[in-house]
Design a protein around this motif. Structure first.
Motif, mmCIF file in Angstrom:
data_model
loop_
_atom_site.group_PDB
_atom_site.id
_atom_site.type_symbol
_atom_site.label_atom_id
_atom_site.label_comp_id
_atom_site.label_asym_id
_atom_site.label_seq_id
_atom_site.Cartn_x
_atom_site.Cartn_y
_atom_site.Cartn_z
ATOM 1 N N THR A 40 1.055 -0.810 -0.071
ATOM 2 C CA THR A 40 0.509 0.275 -0.275
ATOM 3 C C THR A 40 1.067 1.370 -0.300
ATOM 4 O O THR A 40 2.019 1.030 0.608
ATOM 5 N N GLY A 41 0.140 2.447 -0.594
ATOM 6 C CA GLY A 41 1.135 3.652 -0.411
ATOM 7 C C GLY A 41 0.466 4.652 -1.479
ATOM 8 O O GLY A 41 -0.570 4.728 -2.359
ATOM 9 N N LEU A 50 9.117 -0.097 4.560
ATOM 10 C CA LEU A 50 9.128 0.963 3.866
ATOM 11 C C LEU A 50 9.342 1.742 2.552
ATOM 12 O O LEU A 50 11.111 1.718 3.041
ATOM 13 N N ASP A 90 7.015 7.429 -5.597
ATOM 14 C CA ASP A 90 6.892 6.095 -5.191
ATOM 15 C C ASP A 90 6.761 6.571 -3.124
ATOM 16 O O ASP A 90 7.803 6.172 -3.084
ATOM 17 N N ILE A 91 5.571 6.003 -2.681
ATOM 18 C CA ILE A 91 6.182 5.911 -1.309
ATOM 19 C C ILE A 91 5.159 4.772 -1.298
ATOM 20 O O ILE A 91 4.163 4.907 -0.877
ATOM 21 N N THR A 92 5.442 3.725 -0.324
ATOM 22 C CA THR A 92 4.453 2.095 -0.410
ATOM 23 C C THR A 92 5.642 1.571 0.840
ATOM 24 O O THR A 92 6.804 1.152 1.449
ATOM 25 N N PHE A 93 4.741 0.847 1.862
ATOM 26 C CA PHE A 93 4.288 0.247 2.402
ATOM 27 C C PHE A 93 4.534 -1.090 2.258
ATOM 28 O O PHE A 93 2.886 -1.529 1.619
#
Length: 367
Positions: A319-320, A359, A332-335
């Motif tokens: 998710t992100g 992260l 992008d910032i993705t977890f």
């Protein structure tokens, strides 16, 4: 007296001229009739602006157009007043019917010219548009992303994550393949030793066939996964599923799938058996939300029910946020979360942790 005669004469002249001007017919301005160069597709917006270029596709009430002047642009379908193609296009209607031919969209009507005949439909019945030429690159889209971190000194550290997506869509089908590779290593300069903190690879691929506007069948659903720290040398899953579009509009696309699979797992080391086979029930949901023209939010979650010896329950969450910088580059910032409910112990290192978290900040290029 002399000045009075001059004033009277001037007034008579002005009156005569104004009468002539008033009686002359004033021709209204007319919009020129456009001449369509057959080397291009043509798009007219509701603002009455024309663009020439290539029709890429239309899905979820969004038209993708490669302008000859402005490159790749996406338009809300509500902003499209007229559309004309130079090549055959393939359209899908709300009743599931698929037709191919030269496409004209105008005056709230869709016209397909095929085999010398014109087929006309209300615009409200149009669901998707794609090129019907099988060898055109416009059927394919992809993205590659890289996130990296390098530290050097008394202790060195190298972290990087590589991910990619490739997708092919037609009115009746969709193919997608995702790859995520994560690696992290800490180096002790004084001792000359290093320790791997992460080394995992996940490749997922699926092929969907659209039965109706809401229901689709996932005829092929495959995954390859390996993770050194979770004691998994390789885990391969193959199956199929049935899917449903919970929401499908220009802002939100939300799909869910459910189906059976077969899974084979090879462990790096174990006190019992290094090879396990299991039946699987897989559940997956993918939510893509367009917050604005520049910001997207995604939730991709999968849960697999497997045998106790294979891990019992396997979870994967991605998710992100995706921030578009321009037409091709984004940030992008993705977890990520990977969870195994029953991790399999190793002979040397004991039982791995159930949960892994990451992260990742990355930069991506779309093509």
């Amino acid at each position: 007296m002399k000045y009075g005669l001059v004033i009277i004469f001037s007034a008579l002249l002005i009156g005569m001229n104004s009468e002539v001007i008033a009686t002359e017919p004033v021709e209204k301005w007319k919009k020129p009739t456009p001449v369509f160069d057959q080397k291009y597709d043509w798009l007219r917006l509701t603002s009455d602006e024309w663009l020439k270029g290539d029709i890429i596709s239309m899905y979820d009430d969004e038209l993708e157009f490669d302008s000859d002047e402005f490159n790749f642009i996406s338009f809300d379908w509500d902003d499209v007043a007229e559309l004309r193609s130079r090549f055959d296009q393939s359209i899908r209607l709300t009743n599931g019917q698929i037709m191919e031919g030269f496409l004209i969209v105008k005056d709230s009507k869709v016209t397909i010219l095929s085999d010398g005949k014109a087929h006309e439909f209300p615009l409200s019945e149009l669901l998707t548009i794609t090129s019907s030429s099988e060898n055109r690159r416009d059927l394919w889209a992809g993205e590659i992303k890289l996130g990296a971190n390098f530290l050097r000194g008394n202790t060195g550290q190298t972290d990087y994550t590589v991910s990619s997506v490739i997708q092919r869509r037609t009115p009746q089908s969709r193919f997608r393949s995702d790859l995520v590779y994560n690696y992290s290593k800490v180096i002790n300069q004084e001792e000359g030793s290093d320790k791997v903190n992460a080394n995992s690879l996940r490749i997922t691929s699926y092929f969907d066939w659209f039965y109706t506007a809401e229901v689709f069948f996932r005829l092929l659903d495959g995954e390859h996964f390996s993770d050194e720290l979770q004691n998994i040398q390789s885990r391969n899953t193959l199956g199929f599923a049935i899917g449903y579009h919970l929401i499908d509009n220009k802002k939100i696309e939300w799909d869910v799938t459910l189906g059976p699979s077969y899974q084979e797992t090879i462990f790096l080391e174990t006190a019992v058996d290094d090879h396990e086979q299991s039946g699987v029930v897989s559940f997956n949901t993918l939510l893509e939300y367009e917050i604005s023209t520049k910001i997207d939010f995604i939730v991709d979650y999968q849960m697999q029910f497997v045998s106790q010896a294979s891990g019992k329950r396997l979870h994967n969450l991605k998710t992100g946020f995706d921030f578009d910088l321009d037409n091709d580059i984004d940030i992008d910032i993705t977890f990520y979360v990977d969870r195994i409910a029953n991790p399999i112990p190793t002979e040397s290192a004991g039982t791995p942790e159930k949960n892994d978290y990451r992260l990742v900040f990355s930069i991506g290029y779309s093509f």
